[in-house]
Motif scaffolding. Structure first.
Motif, PDB file in Angstrom:
ATOM      1  N   ASN A  35       0.753  -1.253   0.062  1.00 33.24           N
ATOM      2  CA  ASN A  35      -0.080  -0.087   0.096  1.00 33.24           C
ATOM      3  C   ASN A  35       0.834   1.241   0.025  1.00 33.24           C
ATOM      4  O   ASN A  35       0.246   2.412   0.321  1.00 33.24           O
ATOM      5  N   THR A  67      -6.324  -0.887  -1.699  1.00 34.99           N
ATOM      6  CA  THR A  67      -5.767  -1.410  -0.458  1.00 34.99           C
ATOM      7  C   THR A  67      -5.951  -0.412   0.705  1.00 34.99           C
ATOM      8  O   THR A  67      -6.222  -0.580   1.736  1.00 34.99           O
ATOM      9  N   THR A  71      -8.019  -0.638   4.082  1.00 35.54           N
ATOM     10  CA  THR A  71      -7.049  -0.461   5.287  1.00 35.54           C
ATOM     11  C   THR A  71      -7.507   0.654   6.132  1.00 35.54           C
ATOM     12  O   THR A  71      -7.910   0.495   7.401  1.00 35.54           O
ATOM     13  N   LYS A  75      -9.148  -0.043   9.740  1.00 35.10           N
ATOM     14  CA  LYS A  75      -8.086   0.244  10.896  1.00 35.10           C
ATOM     15  C   LYS A  75      -8.406   1.563  11.398  1.00 35.10           C
ATOM     16  O   LYS A  75      -7.941   1.895  12.855  1.00 35.10           O
TER      17      LYS A  75
END
Length: 96
Positions: A35, A67, A71, A75
């Motif tokens: 990423n 990605t 992500t 997160k």
């Protein structure tokens, strides 16, 4: 010397590719060639090589974008941050 730069999270939220060094928690956020890119500190040659790969179309920017967006959502949203922060505080308080 920022150990957890918000600019990296902001770039992820926008689906941008990230080029950084392995300071602090950055390697936990950026996975090299997945990423973004992790550089050796103070390596202009390495930076130039990565930029050249991107310019020449040798980097799948669409994959990196997907990605990073995934992500970030998984997160680093404010809701997830608040949840993790509360859990950390609970653990601290329970240990006393």
């Amino acid at each position: 010397n920022d150990c957890f730069p918000l600019t990296i999270l902001e770039a992820m939220q926008c689906g941008l590719s990230i080029i950084s060094t392995e300071q602090g928690a950055i390697p936990e956020i950026i996975k090299d060639n997945i990423n973004g890119f992790i550089l050796t500190k103070n390596s202009p040659t390495e930076l130039a090589q990565i930029l050249l790969r991107i310019i020449e179309g040798k980097v799948d920017l669409e994959r990196i974008k997907k990605t990073n967006l995934a992500t970030f959502k998984e997160k680093y949203t404010l809701t997830i941050f608040e949840h993790n922060f509360r859990n950390t505080l609970d653990k601290i308080l329970q240990s006393k």
